[in-house]
Every structure is written in C-alpha cells, then in structure tokens.
Enzyme design. Structure first.
Site, PDB file in Angstrom:
ATOM      1  N   HIS A 168      -7.818   1.215   1.940  1.00  0.00           N
ATOM      2  CA  HIS A 168      -7.726   0.737   3.330  1.00  0.00           C
ATOM      3  C   HIS A 168      -8.490   1.670   4.275  1.00  0.00           C
ATOM      4  O   HIS A 168      -7.952   2.150   5.280  1.00  0.00           O
ATOM      5  CB  HIS A 168      -6.254   0.625   3.763  1.00  0.00           C
ATOM      6  CG  HIS A 168      -6.071  -0.352   4.893  1.00  0.00           C
ATOM      7  ND1 HIS A 168      -4.941  -1.101   5.054  1.00  0.00           N
ATOM      8  CD2 HIS A 168      -6.879  -0.703   5.938  1.00  0.00           C
ATOM      9  CE1 HIS A 168      -5.055  -1.859   6.137  1.00  0.00           C
ATOM     10  NE2 HIS A 168      -6.234  -1.634   6.684  1.00  0.00           N
ATOM     11  N   GLU A 186       0.847  -1.187   0.000  1.00  0.00           N
ATOM     12  CA  GLU A 186       0.000   0.000   0.000  1.00  0.00           C
ATOM     13  C   GLU A 186       0.885   1.241   0.000  1.00  0.00           C
ATOM     14  O   GLU A 186       1.938   1.248   0.652  1.00  0.00           O
ATOM     15  CB  GLU A 186      -0.909  -0.004   1.237  1.00  0.00           C
ATOM     16  CG  GLU A 186      -1.867  -1.200   1.225  1.00  0.00           C
ATOM     17  CD  GLU A 186      -2.813  -1.256   2.431  1.00  0.00           C
ATOM     18  OE1 GLU A 186      -2.676  -0.411   3.332  1.00  0.00           O
ATOM     19  OE2 GLU A 186      -3.681  -2.146   2.443  1.00  0.00           O
TER      20      GLU A 186
HETATM   21  N1  LIG Z   1     -10.010  -2.741   6.323  1.00  0.00           N
HETATM   22  C1  LIG Z   1      -9.804  -2.148   7.469  1.00  0.00           C
HETATM   23  O1  LIG Z   1      -9.662  -0.940   7.567  1.00  0.00           O
HETATM   24  C2  LIG Z   1      -9.795  -2.997   8.710  1.00  0.00           C
HETATM   25  C3  LIG Z   1     -10.197  -2.428   9.936  1.00  0.00           C
HETATM   26  C4  LIG Z   1     -10.238  -3.252  11.059  1.00  0.00           C
HETATM   27  C5  LIG Z   1      -9.820  -4.578  10.982  1.00  0.00           C
HETATM   28  N2  LIG Z   1      -9.376  -5.062   9.791  1.00  0.00           N
HETATM   29  C6  LIG Z   1      -8.932  -6.460   9.662  1.00  0.00           C
HETATM   30  O2  LIG Z   1     -10.090  -7.298   9.667  1.00  0.00           O
HETATM   31  C7  LIG Z   1      -9.701  -8.603  10.113  1.00  0.00           C
HETATM   32  C8  LIG Z   1     -10.730  -9.123  11.104  1.00  0.00           C
HETATM   33  O3  LIG Z   1     -10.764  -8.289  12.248  1.00  0.00           O
HETATM   34  P1  LIG Z   1     -11.514  -8.790  13.579  1.00  0.00           P
HETATM   35  O4  LIG Z   1     -11.456  -7.680  14.560  1.00  0.00           O
HETATM   36  O5  LIG Z   1     -12.823  -9.386  13.231  1.00  0.00           O
HETATM   37  O6  LIG Z   1     -10.510  -9.945  14.020  1.00  0.00           O
HETATM   38  P2  LIG Z   1     -10.796 -11.147  15.024  1.00  0.00           P
HETATM   39  O7  LIG Z   1      -9.475 -11.557  15.541  1.00  0.00           O
HETATM   40  O8  LIG Z   1     -11.884 -10.781  15.985  1.00  0.00           O
HETATM   41  O9  LIG Z   1     -11.382 -12.298  14.069  1.00  0.00           O
HETATM   42  C9  LIG Z   1     -10.608 -13.004  13.148  1.00  0.00           C
HETATM   43  C10 LIG Z   1     -11.218 -14.380  13.024  1.00  0.00           C
HETATM   44  O10 LIG Z   1     -10.608 -15.049  11.924  1.00  0.00           O
HETATM   45  C11 LIG Z   1     -10.426 -16.418  12.293  1.00  0.00           C
HETATM   46  N3  LIG Z   1      -9.418 -16.991  11.419  1.00  0.00           N
HETATM   47  C12 LIG Z   1      -8.090 -16.742  11.392  1.00  0.00           C
HETATM   48  N4  LIG Z   1      -7.508 -17.403  10.391  1.00  0.00           N
HETATM   49  C13 LIG Z   1      -8.485 -18.084   9.759  1.00  0.00           C
HETATM   50  C14 LIG Z   1      -8.506 -18.942   8.626  1.00  0.00           C
HETATM   51  N5  LIG Z   1      -7.387 -19.208   7.932  1.00  0.00           N
HETATM   52  N6  LIG Z   1      -9.690 -19.465   8.249  1.00  0.00           N
HETATM   53  C15 LIG Z   1     -10.830 -19.212   8.937  1.00  0.00           C
HETATM   54  N7  LIG Z   1     -10.864 -18.402  10.024  1.00  0.00           N
HETATM   55  C16 LIG Z   1      -9.704 -17.828  10.411  1.00  0.00           C
HETATM   56  C17 LIG Z   1     -10.047 -16.353  13.745  1.00  0.00           C
HETATM   57  O11 LIG Z   1     -10.236 -17.583  14.422  1.00  0.00           O
HETATM   58  C18 LIG Z   1     -11.005 -15.256  14.243  1.00  0.00           C
HETATM   59  O12 LIG Z   1     -12.248 -15.792  14.669  1.00  0.00           O
HETATM   60  C19 LIG Z   1      -8.298  -8.453  10.684  1.00  0.00           C
HETATM   61  O13 LIG Z   1      -7.363  -8.958   9.761  1.00  0.00           O
HETATM   62  C20 LIG Z   1      -8.139  -6.968  10.844  1.00  0.00           C
HETATM   63  O14 LIG Z   1      -6.797  -6.561  10.754  1.00  0.00           O
HETATM   64  C21 LIG Z   1      -9.372  -4.308   8.650  1.00  0.00           C
END
Ligand SMILES: NC(=O)c1ccc[n+]([C@@H]2O[C@H](COP(=O)([O-])OP(=O)(O)OC[C@H]3O[C@@H](n4cnc5c(N)ncnc54)[C@H](O)[C@@H]3O)[C@@H](O)[C@H]2O)c1
Length: 407
Positions: free
Chosen positions: A290, A267
């Site tokens: 993002h 990015e």
């Molecule tokens: N786009 C954005 O601006 C933005 C903002 C916030 C969070 N995010 C990203 O969103 C994602 C999710 O955030 P969250 O707060 O829900 O996280 P979280 O940790 O609450 O949930 C992630 C889930 O994914 C599961 N998981 C991990 N690897 C897996 C796989 N290979 N297959 C199936 N399940 C799997 C975990 O067990 C967990 O339940 C993160 O990567 C976070 O960095 C992006």
C-alpha cells in the site's frame, strides 16, 4: 458596552510526525505550533487540545465524538492524508469544527507506480530478475512487449485515472476508460459504455475506483474471465474491490500474463505483522505494501496543502474543499472586521443576522452564505468593530452553532 477581546495568537497541535513544511507554514502565518511525533488518544488528546484551535493528524489519531465534545477551543482538524475515517465527521459538523484533507496530493505518486508496473509487467521484469538472482540466464523475447500501441483500460476515471490516461498516451498506449459518472475524455482516450466493453478490448486493465461500499467485489471471476488472454491486471485503488482467489486462479492458469496489487482486503497493522495473501508466490505478480501514494514528494505536498487549508480557514474563514462544511471563500474587504458564523440551516437566519448588524449600526462591506445539509455558514465583513456587543448578540441567536471574529 463591552470592549473587544484582545487577539490571542492561534495555537496548532500537529501529531504523528507531520511533514515539517506544515509547521513552517503555520509559523509564517503567526500560528503557534506544538509538534508531537506520535498519535495521542482519549484523555491525553483532550488535555493537549486545551487552548488549541487547529489540530493536525494523520491516520493514527482517533478524533472521536467524545474528543470533539471535550475540545471546546478546537475550530479545525486537518487530516494530513487522504482518508478522514479517523475523524467523527457528523459530530465535527454538528459542533461547527471544519475538517480538511489532501484528496489529491499523492495522485502523481500513484500514477507513477502504475506506469512503472505496467512497463515492468509487460517486459516480465520481475520474472527475469528472479531468474537472474537464481543464476539462470533466460534470454528470450517471448511474452515481452513494447507499451507502444498496446491498449490500456482504466476503470475509474477520477484524479488518478485521468492523470494515468495522459501519461500512458505519452508512452504511445491507446487509452480507453470506464466510469460510472460522466467524465471528460482527455486527449485521445475513448470512453467505454460498459465495463464488459473495456475488458474485452484491453491489454492492461487498471482499477482506480473510489471506496464506496457498492464497489465491494467489483472485480471477481466473471470480470477476470472477460479479460483478454495474456492481458495484465492492476489494482492500486482499494483492497476490497477485488476477489484475490479468482485473480490467483487466472494467473495460475496462464490466462492473465501478470498482475500488480498494492492494496489488500486485510493489511498488516504494523511492520512486524506477517503479510498474509493468496497472491504470494505467483510469477509476474508485483505486490507492494500500500505504497502507491507513499513518496517523500507526496508527504511534502500533503503537508503544504493541508497546512494551507487550515491557515486559510483559521485566518480568513475560507472553507473551500472542506470535507464537511459549506464551501465559502470571500476575499477580505480592506480594513474590515470579519464575522464567521456557523449556524443551523433554517430559513431566515441571514435576515436575522443582518438585522442584528443593522441594529448595531454596522455596514456590511462584503458577505457570502453557503449551506450544506443541516449546516449554514455566513462570512460577513463589517467596518471595524469597536465593541463586542454585536458579537454577544449574534452568539445568543438560537441558530448559532459557532461564531468567531477575525480582526
Ligand atoms: N494505493 C494507494 O496508496 C492510493 C493512494 C491514493 C488513492 N488511492 C485510491 O485510489 C482510488 C482512486 O483515487 P482518486 O483520487 O482517483 O479518486 P476519485 O474519486 O477522483 O476517482 C474515482 C473515480 O471512480 C469512479 N467510480 C467509482 N465507482 C466506479 C465503478 N464501480 N465503476 C467505474 N467507475 C467508478 C468515480 O466516478 C470516480 O470518477 C481511490 O480508491 C483511492 O482511495 C490509493
């Protein structure tokens, strides 16, 4: 016998234009606040941290091992964002510096962007919008669908995945999810035993997995090939989990009807830098920089949440939801002095601490111990201290990492 230290007000340094609500919360708690609109580095950061107990940063300030070693007054660092990569956590832990972040303050913002994109892609809004701006009136129902009754496959059923599940059901979608951990299915959502099962059956597949290293290239040619013809793909999780070359091929072939991508393997570091991606120029593909979690509401929530955590730690010693210290949260016994002791996690420390307190004739009114890895943390409320001798004795224990007293 030494007399107790006078209680100086705590000082906080907030960098990188953290939302003003944080400074308001500190001021209300009697914490002096200095605010700087940009990130500070190295020597500038170290000299600004003299006499500062509370530091607030966003993602631009590197809180390195050297900074932590030099900032001897620092007790707690707040990452006013989700990630904590900018903070050297092992050193912070070793030095007894607590770290907090905002793990779910922008969850709702990400979910709302996902919902809006699912609707926009399912109705082919960007294609119609492009045509109209180019002067073409393409009135047709072909390829446009209602969400009601369509199947949403959520990969990663954590904070974001579960909240999306609830909103998607409210819109009439049938939700199924796949998660590597055991997760409670909300509402009528159905758990899939494998990613393959989810892919074979979903009209929309959306990724919400975390950033663990094992998720690199989680989604590539094989997974796209398993998706239903005409289905839609979203990734608002991490850029490195998806093979964009494969995604482009499946959009160009018409196998996938559309995609929305908010996160990219590389990015741009600043607004002036060109965004380079294989996904540019594709029809019915929404690209966003993002911004899934970037709303004014999320920024305010982050400011409020992290400031609250820092205040609770500085004023009460509470470490619940700390990124690195053992979780300890003890309601304060009335009229007591609170002793916070971070120590190496070795057998017998609690007995030693209580022996020192007993030797000084101090009755324990409340106490809670937590351990995490190599670190132990014990919070003890004792009747008001009228001397610092006991503090000096506890500080001199070989297991003590940090100690302070809340009067
Ligand atoms: N786009 C954005 O601006 C933005 C903002 C916030 C969070 N995010 C990203 O969103 C994602 C999710 O955030 P969250 O707060 O829900 O996280 P979280 O940790 O609450 O949930 C992630 C889930 O994914 C599961 N998981 C991990 N690897 C897996 C796989 N290979 N297959 C199936 N399940 C799997 C975990 O067990 C967990 O339940 C993160 O990567 C976070 O960095 C992006």
């Amino acid at each position: 016998m030494t007399t107790p230290h006078t209680v100086e007000p705590l000082r906080a340094l907030l960098l990188e234009a953290i939302h003003p609500v944080a400074a308001e919360r500190f001021a209300a708690a009697g914490i002096e606040v200095e605010q700087v609109g940009r990130a500070l580095e190295g020597e500038d950061l170290v000299s600004s941290l003299k006499g500062v107990q509370v530091l607030g940063v966003r993602s631009g300030t590197q809180v390195t091992a050297d900074v932590l070693a030099a900032a001897t007054d620092l007790r707690v660092v707040g990452a006013f964002c989700i990630g904590t990569n900018q903070i050297n956590l092992p050193t912070a832990t070793r030095n007894g510096v607590a770290v907090f972040n905002a793990p779910f303050s922008n969850t709702r913002s990400v979910v709302e962007l996902a919902v809006s994109e699912i609707i926009a892609l399912t109705r082919r809004l960007t294609v119609q919008d492009d045509a109209m701006h180019a002067g073409r009136w393409q009135k047709s129902a072909k390829g446009s669908h209602e969400l009601r009754g369509r199947r949403l496959g959520i990969v990663g059923y954590g904070n974001i995945g579960t909240q999306l599940s609830v909103l998607a059901e409210a819109l009439g979608m049938h939700v199924r999810f796949y998660d590597t951990a055991d997760r409670l299915a909300l509402g009528n959502a159905r758990r899939c035993r494998s990613l393959e099962e989810l892919l074979a059956d979903s009209d929309v597949v959306t990724l919400h997995v975390d950033g663990r290293a094992g998720n690199a290239s989680l989604f590539g040619e094989e997974q796209f090939a398993r998706m239903k013809p005409g289905s839609i793909f979203l990734n608002l999780s991490r850029g490195f989990v998806v093979d964009h070359h494969a995604l482009r091929a499946h959009i160009e072939s018409g196998h996938l009807a559309g995609a929305a991508v908010d996160v990219f393997p590389q990015e741009p570091k600043s607004p002036g830098e060109e965004f380079v991606s294989e996904l540019r120029g594709l029809p019915n593909v929404i690209l966003t920089p993002h911004v899934g979690g970037s709303t004014e509401e999320a920024q305010q929530d982050i400011g409020n949440f992290v400031a609250g955590k820092l205040r609770d730690y500085a004023a009460e010693g509470n470490t619940s939801l700390s990124v690195n210290l053992p979780p300890v949260s003890l309601p304060r016994a009335l009229g007591t002095t609170r002793v916070l002791l971070l120590h190496t996690n070795t057998p017998g420390v609690l007995a030693t601490v209580n022996g020192v307190l007993a030797d000084h004739g101090l009755n324990i009114e409340g106490q809670l111990l937590g351990t995490r890895g190599s670190m132990g943390y014990v919070v003890t409320d004792v009747a008001a201290l009228d001397s610092d001798d006991v503090v000096d004795a506890l500080r001199a224990l070989p297991e003590t990492v940090r100690l302070w007293v809340l009067r």
